[in-house]
Enzyme design. Structure first.
Site, PDB file in Angstrom:
ATOM      1  N   ASP A 195       0.894  -1.352   0.057  1.00  0.00           N
ATOM      2  CA  ASP A 195       0.028   0.070   0.106  1.00  0.00           C
ATOM      3  C   ASP A 195       0.925   1.300   0.103  1.00  0.00           C
ATOM      4  OD1 ASP A 195      -2.153  -1.713   0.203  1.00  0.00           O
ATOM      5  OD2 ASP A 195      -2.847  -0.919   2.256  1.00  0.00           O
ATOM      6  N   ASP A 196       0.201   2.339  -0.113  1.00  0.00           N
ATOM      7  CA  ASP A 196       0.613   3.764   0.036  1.00  0.00           C
ATOM      8  C   ASP A 196       1.732   4.247  -1.133  1.00  0.00           C
ATOM      9  OD1 ASP A 196      -1.151   3.362   2.013  1.00  0.00           O
ATOM     10  OD2 ASP A 196       0.268   3.796   3.646  1.00  0.00           O
ATOM     11  N   HIS A 226      -5.864   3.184  -4.224  1.00  0.00           N
ATOM     12  CA  HIS A 226      -5.804   3.282  -2.579  1.00  0.00           C
ATOM     13  C   HIS A 226      -6.595   4.562  -2.376  1.00  0.00           C
ATOM     14  CE1 HIS A 226      -4.827   1.693   1.263  1.00  0.00           C
ATOM     15  NE2 HIS A 226      -3.781   2.564   1.414  1.00  0.00           N
ATOM     16  N   HIS A 261      -5.403   9.252   0.738  1.00  0.00           N
ATOM     17  CA  HIS A 261      -5.245   8.536   1.983  1.00  0.00           C
ATOM     18  C   HIS A 261      -5.859   8.891   3.055  1.00  0.00           C
ATOM     19  CE1 HIS A 261      -3.436   5.558   4.725  1.00  0.00           C
ATOM     20  NE2 HIS A 261      -3.089   4.933   3.268  1.00  0.00           N
ATOM     21  N   HIS A 273       3.752  -2.311   2.938  1.00  0.00           N
ATOM     22  CA  HIS A 273       3.401  -0.820   2.420  1.00  0.00           C
ATOM     23  C   HIS A 273       4.822  -0.717   1.714  1.00  0.00           C
ATOM     24  CE1 HIS A 273       0.679  -0.969   5.893  1.00  0.00           C
ATOM     25  NE2 HIS A 273       0.073   0.154   5.273  1.00  0.00           N
TER      26      HIS A 273
END
Length: 275
Positions: free
Chosen positions: A87-88, A138, A142, A232
């Site tokens: 993620d991210d 995503h 965020h 991540h």
């Protein structure tokens, strides 16, 4: 920054603490929030992440049962396959290092990218696709969206589609919400819009800036056939994800020695190829 919680929800929470049955099942049915492998998301003033409470148990299983066609937590346990998810990203510090390791070990993964970062580093998104990884959505900035409006949620998701498509060559079908937080109305919209919402059943907890040994241990102790593993590939300002990067070779080698094969999320869940 967390969205403001509607006053009616705050009132009902406080009132329900004093009079447990006051809000009744009608209110509870409208507030089915989920977070990762837990359940109900509660607001936290001091924490940047939702509070983890024992009350969450059962909610995730309920939604997975109610919406199995577009709400996924893991794959089949009949094959020794696992999916690494990151993620991210993409970011300037860690994403390329993770891609280098995956390339070295010939592993395909799934990257849930943040919209503004995809727009800022389209070269890394193009590299993901070129190296046969899968790109997922995503959201754009965020934010924790489960307490916001459906419109806010839609805009976060759709703007990310627009940010990803020019560099990836497709608008993702896979969606993962920040912090794993989503409400039932948002989930239903996502399914109707053609998304498959992807959660996980193995959490590396690497966002806590753990050591390589701790990240490896969290994953290797929990992995089962069909696992979706959360890590991540990008961090917040000053966040140290070197534990993620440095543990990755050991995780890959160890799981392969146990007979596991690494696949993308669409391969694990038999989702049609991204277009």
């Amino acid at each position: 920054m967390r969205n403001k919680i509607p006053a009616v929800i705050i009132f009902c929470m406080v009132f329900a603490t004093i009079f447990p049955n006051a809000c009744g099942p009608a209110f509870a049915a409208k507030q089915r929030y989920i977070y990762g492998i837990g359940g109900v998301v509660k607001p936290s003033v001091d924490d940047k992440r939702p509070v983890n409470t024992a009350e969450r148990s059962g909610t995730l299983a309920e939604l997975a049962k109610d919406y199995p066609e577009y709400f996924k937590v893991k794959g089949s346990d009949s094959l020794k396959q696992v999916a690494l998810t990151f993620d991210d990203g993409p970011d300037d510090q860690y994403t390329a290092k993770i891609l280098d390791i995956l390339k070295k070990y010939d592993v395909r993964a799934t990257f849930f990218v943040v919209g503004w970062r995809a727009k800022a580093r389209p070269d890394l998104v193009r590299r993901m696709v070129k190296e046969k990884h899968v790109v997922g959505n995503h959201t754009y900035s965020h934010r924790e969206l489960s307490w916001g409006s459906l419109y806010q949620f839609q805009q976060q998701v759709l703007s990310t589609q627009s940010a990803i498509k020019p560099s990836a060559g497709y608008a993702p079908k896979l969606l993962r919400t920040p912090y794993g937080a989503i409400n039932e109305k948002q989930l239903k919209w996502a399914g109707a819009a053609g998304f498959v919402v992807i959660f996980w059943n193995v959490d590396s907890l690497d966002w806590k800036q753990l050591s390589p040994a701790q990240v490896s241990g969290n994953i290797l102790r929990a992995v089962q056939p069909g696992s979706i593993i959360l890590e991540h590939a990008g961090g917040g300002g000053g966040q140290n994800l070197s534990g993620t990067v440095n543990s990755l070779p050991h995780i890959i080698v160890t799981l392969r020695s146990r007979g596991y094969r690494f696949v993308t999320v669409p391969e694990l869940l038999h989702i049609p190829k991204q277009k």
